[in-house]
Scaffold this motif. Structure first.
Motif, PDB file in Angstrom:
ATOM      1  N   LYS A 194     -13.016  12.093   1.583  1.00  0.00           N
ATOM      2  CA  LYS A 194     -12.304  13.086   2.325  1.00  0.00           C
ATOM      3  C   LYS A 194     -11.473  12.592   3.440  1.00  0.00           C
ATOM      4  CE  LYS A 194     -14.941  17.398   1.043  1.00  0.00           C
ATOM      5  NZ  LYS A 194     -15.710  18.510   1.699  1.00  0.00           N
ATOM      6  N   PHE A 195     -12.367  11.667   4.154  1.00  0.00           N
ATOM      7  CA  PHE A 195     -11.913  10.993   5.687  1.00  0.00           C
ATOM      8  C   PHE A 195     -10.730  10.019   4.832  1.00  0.00           C
ATOM      9  CE2 PHE A 195     -12.055   6.986   7.549  1.00  0.00           C
ATOM     10  CZ  PHE A 195     -11.507   7.419   8.832  1.00  0.00           C
ATOM     11  N   ALA A 196     -11.219   9.449   3.900  1.00  0.00           N
ATOM     12  CA  ALA A 196     -10.144   8.103   3.424  1.00  0.00           C
ATOM     13  C   ALA A 196      -8.685   8.798   2.928  1.00  0.00           C
ATOM     14  CB  ALA A 196     -10.909   7.465   2.265  1.00  0.00           C
ATOM     15  N   LYS A 197      -8.895  10.009   2.366  1.00  0.00           N
ATOM     16  CA  LYS A 197      -7.746  10.713   1.859  1.00  0.00           C
ATOM     17  C   LYS A 197      -6.895  11.152   3.146  1.00  0.00           C
ATOM     18  CE  LYS A 197      -6.202  14.649  -0.858  1.00  0.00           C
ATOM     19  NZ  LYS A 197      -5.065  15.069   0.105  1.00  0.00           N
ATOM     20  N   LYS A 198      -7.420  11.769   4.033  1.00  0.00           N
ATOM     21  CA  LYS A 198      -6.791  12.058   5.202  1.00  0.00           C
ATOM     22  C   LYS A 198      -6.344  10.855   5.866  1.00  0.00           C
ATOM     23  CE  LYS A 198      -9.012  16.367   6.271  1.00  0.00           C
ATOM     24  NZ  LYS A 198      -9.810  17.118   6.907  1.00  0.00           N
ATOM     25  N   LEU A 240       0.797  -1.253  -0.050  1.00  0.00           N
ATOM     26  CA  LEU A 240      -0.028  -0.108   0.053  1.00  0.00           C
ATOM     27  C   LEU A 240       0.874   1.206  -0.026  1.00  0.00           C
ATOM     28  CD1 LEU A 240      -2.866   1.298   0.046  1.00  0.00           C
ATOM     29  CD2 LEU A 240      -2.515   1.213   2.742  1.00  0.00           C
ATOM     30  N   GLN A 241       1.991   1.378   0.559  1.00  0.00           N
ATOM     31  CA  GLN A 241       2.876   2.441   0.981  1.00  0.00           C
ATOM     32  C   GLN A 241       3.247   2.658  -0.517  1.00  0.00           C
ATOM     33  OE1 GLN A 241       6.001   1.896   3.605  1.00  0.00           O
ATOM     34  NE2 GLN A 241       6.465   4.288   3.506  1.00  0.00           N
ATOM     35  N   ASN A 242       3.645   1.796  -1.427  1.00  0.00           N
ATOM     36  CA  ASN A 242       4.071   2.016  -2.617  1.00  0.00           C
ATOM     37  C   ASN A 242       3.190   2.626  -3.634  1.00  0.00           C
ATOM     38  OD1 ASN A 242       6.796   0.840  -2.208  1.00  0.00           O
ATOM     39  ND2 ASN A 242       6.049  -1.225  -2.648  1.00  0.00           N
ATOM     40  N   ILE A 243       1.952   2.183  -3.496  1.00  0.00           N
ATOM     41  CA  ILE A 243       0.864   2.475  -4.116  1.00  0.00           C
ATOM     42  C   ILE A 243       0.440   4.125  -3.957  1.00  0.00           C
ATOM     43  CG2 ILE A 243      -1.780   2.429  -4.649  1.00  0.00           C
ATOM     44  CD1 ILE A 243      -1.492  -0.592  -4.077  1.00  0.00           C
ATOM     45  N   LEU A 244       0.605   4.407  -2.513  1.00  0.00           N
ATOM     46  CA  LEU A 244       0.260   5.698  -2.277  1.00  0.00           C
ATOM     47  C   LEU A 244       1.378   6.701  -2.598  1.00  0.00           C
ATOM     48  CD1 LEU A 244      -1.053   4.936   1.383  1.00  0.00           C
ATOM     49  CD2 LEU A 244      -2.300   5.532  -0.639  1.00  0.00           C
ATOM     50  N   SER A 245       2.448   6.210  -2.983  1.00  0.00           N
ATOM     51  CA  SER A 245       3.638   7.082  -3.373  1.00  0.00           C
ATOM     52  C   SER A 245       3.572   7.332  -4.991  1.00  0.00           C
ATOM     53  CB  SER A 245       4.986   6.354  -3.171  1.00  0.00           C
ATOM     54  OG  SER A 245       5.083   5.277  -3.852  1.00  0.00           O
ATOM     55  N   LEU A 246       2.599   6.656  -5.539  1.00  0.00           N
ATOM     56  CA  LEU A 246       2.369   6.834  -6.900  1.00  0.00           C
ATOM     57  C   LEU A 246       1.947   8.393  -7.250  1.00  0.00           C
ATOM     58  CD1 LEU A 246       1.000   3.401  -8.184  1.00  0.00           C
ATOM     59  CD2 LEU A 246       3.459   4.334  -8.288  1.00  0.00           C
ATOM     60  N   PRO A 247       2.170   8.882  -8.414  1.00  0.00           N
ATOM     61  CA  PRO A 247       1.846  10.274  -8.808  1.00  0.00           C
ATOM     62  C   PRO A 247       0.147  10.270  -9.310  1.00  0.00           C
ATOM     63  CG  PRO A 247       3.199   9.572 -10.594  1.00  0.00           C
ATOM     64  CD  PRO A 247       3.159   8.408  -9.348  1.00  0.00           C
ATOM     65  N   PHE A 248      -0.701   9.833  -8.623  1.00  0.00           N
ATOM     66  CA  PHE A 248      -1.994  10.091  -8.790  1.00  0.00           C
ATOM     67  C   PHE A 248      -2.821  10.145  -7.496  1.00  0.00           C
ATOM     68  CE2 PHE A 248      -1.757   5.320  -8.392  1.00  0.00           C
ATOM     69  CZ  PHE A 248      -2.672   5.152  -7.634  1.00  0.00           C
ATOM     70  N   PRO A 249      -3.978  11.113  -7.683  1.00  0.00           N
ATOM     71  CA  PRO A 249      -4.911  11.152  -6.403  1.00  0.00           C
ATOM     72  C   PRO A 249      -5.287   9.992  -5.800  1.00  0.00           C
ATOM     73  CG  PRO A 249      -5.592  12.386  -8.345  1.00  0.00           C
ATOM     74  CD  PRO A 249      -4.555  11.630  -8.888  1.00  0.00           C
ATOM     75  N   ILE A 250      -5.226  10.028  -4.315  1.00  0.00           N
ATOM     76  CA  ILE A 250      -5.950   9.039  -3.521  1.00  0.00           C
ATOM     77  C   ILE A 250      -7.151   8.857  -3.808  1.00  0.00           C
ATOM     78  CG2 ILE A 250      -6.346   8.359  -1.033  1.00  0.00           C
ATOM     79  CD1 ILE A 250      -3.852   9.823  -0.388  1.00  0.00           C
ATOM     80  N   SER A 251      -8.018   9.696  -4.154  1.00  0.00           N
ATOM     81  CA  SER A 251      -9.472   9.737  -4.452  1.00  0.00           C
ATOM     82  C   SER A 251      -9.671   8.692  -5.588  1.00  0.00           C
ATOM     83  CB  SER A 251     -10.031  11.062  -4.937  1.00  0.00           C
ATOM     84  OG  SER A 251      -9.215  11.536  -6.032  1.00  0.00           O
ATOM     85  N   LYS A 252      -8.706   8.806  -6.803  1.00  0.00           N
ATOM     86  CA  LYS A 252      -8.827   7.812  -7.960  1.00  0.00           C
ATOM     87  C   LYS A 252      -8.599   6.103  -7.302  1.00  0.00           C
ATOM     88  CE  LYS A 252      -7.549  10.702 -11.682  1.00  0.00           C
ATOM     89  NZ  LYS A 252      -6.526  10.858 -12.727  1.00  0.00           N
ATOM     90  N   LEU A 253      -7.848   6.237  -6.352  1.00  0.00           N
ATOM     91  CA  LEU A 253      -7.816   4.718  -5.709  1.00  0.00           C
ATOM     92  C   LEU A 253      -9.027   4.225  -5.030  1.00  0.00           C
ATOM     93  CD1 LEU A 253      -5.930   2.427  -4.486  1.00  0.00           C
ATOM     94  CD2 LEU A 253      -5.217   3.800  -2.578  1.00  0.00           C
ATOM     95  N   ILE A 254      -9.674   5.326  -4.232  1.00  0.00           N
ATOM     96  CA  ILE A 254     -10.789   5.058  -3.418  1.00  0.00           C
ATOM     97  C   ILE A 254     -11.864   4.626  -4.486  1.00  0.00           C
ATOM     98  CG2 ILE A 254     -12.504   5.981  -1.847  1.00  0.00           C
ATOM     99  CD1 ILE A 254      -9.572   5.190  -0.599  1.00  0.00           C
ATOM    100  N   SER A 255     -11.880   5.445  -5.666  1.00  0.00           N
ATOM    101  CA  SER A 255     -12.964   5.326  -6.544  1.00  0.00           C
ATOM    102  C   SER A 255     -12.583   3.878  -7.467  1.00  0.00           C
ATOM    103  CB  SER A 255     -12.982   6.315  -7.572  1.00  0.00           C
ATOM    104  OG  SER A 255     -13.411   7.504  -6.898  1.00  0.00           O
TER     105      SER A 255
END
Length: 204
Positions: free
Chosen positions: A194-198, A46-61
């Motif tokens: 918003k919560f998931a991003k934070k 997950l840490q590697n995924i979060l380091s990628l250059p795309f918004p977290i909102s796209k991951l959640i979606s």
């Protein structure tokens, strides 16, 4: 003979057909353990995924779309069964009734599944199980996934009880009920993103 049935009684019968079918489709689509383990399945990666250059909102979606795919498939299977039963029974109901059944079934099964997936993902993001060696541990040894599953069943049960004892029984009231569910679901999704991003930003 449905043709000789009083209009109000016929509307009640058709309501129960569409509601029970949509509740069954929703239950089938939310019992896959996809949403309760949406974040936990990534594990240490997950840490590697979060380091990628795309918004977290796209991951959640993407996680929500993955979960909803199973709900769509479940709804499609139940809907095909409904069509087969209607063709065999040769139900003498109007085109408007068929349209209301179609709209109510799909709308209810999917918006209710969306809310349940949302709650499941919320629980998983709050308490993710990211340390595991065997991927099956995410499903078999994740207490919060079990909690989310039983919570989903509880929500479906409460809605069924509310429908039986509180809500009026008819295709048009069912349509209004689906509108209300959608109005509830939209702000929940916005707040959840918003919560998931934070939450994800603060994991590491």
């Amino acid at each position: 003979n449905l043709k000789a049935t009083e209009p109000q009684l016929l509307s009640t019968i058709l309501f129960w057909v569409s509601f029970v079918a949509s509740a069954l489709a929703c239950a089938m689509g939310t019992m896959t353990s996809i949403s309760p383990t949406s974040i936990s399945r990534e594990g240490k990666g997950l840490q590697n995924i979060l380091s990628l250059p795309f918004p977290i909102s796209k991951l959640i979606s993407a996680k929500m779309l993955h979960a909803m795919l199973y709900s769509v498939i479940s709804s499609a299977l139940i809907f095909v069964l409904l069509i087969v039963v209607a063709l065999i029974a040769k139900l003498p109901i109007s085109f408007l009734d068929y349209l209301l059944i179609f709209v109510n079934f799909w709308w209810n099964s999917l918006v209710l599944a969306f809310i349940i997936h949302l709650i499941d993902m919320f629980i998983d993001i709050c308490h993710p199980k990211l340390t595991w060696e065997n991927p099956t541990a995410v499903f078999k040894q994740n207490l919060m996934a079990v909690v989310a599953m039983f919570l989903s069943w509880g929500i479906i049960g409460l809605i069924v009880v509310a429908v039986i004892f509180v809500l009026p029984h008819g295709l048009l009231p069912f349509l209004i009920y689906n509108v209300v569910l959608t109005i509830i679901a939209i702000p929940l999704w916005i707040l959840f993103q918003k919560f998931a991003k934070k939450r994800l930003e603060n994991l590491y």
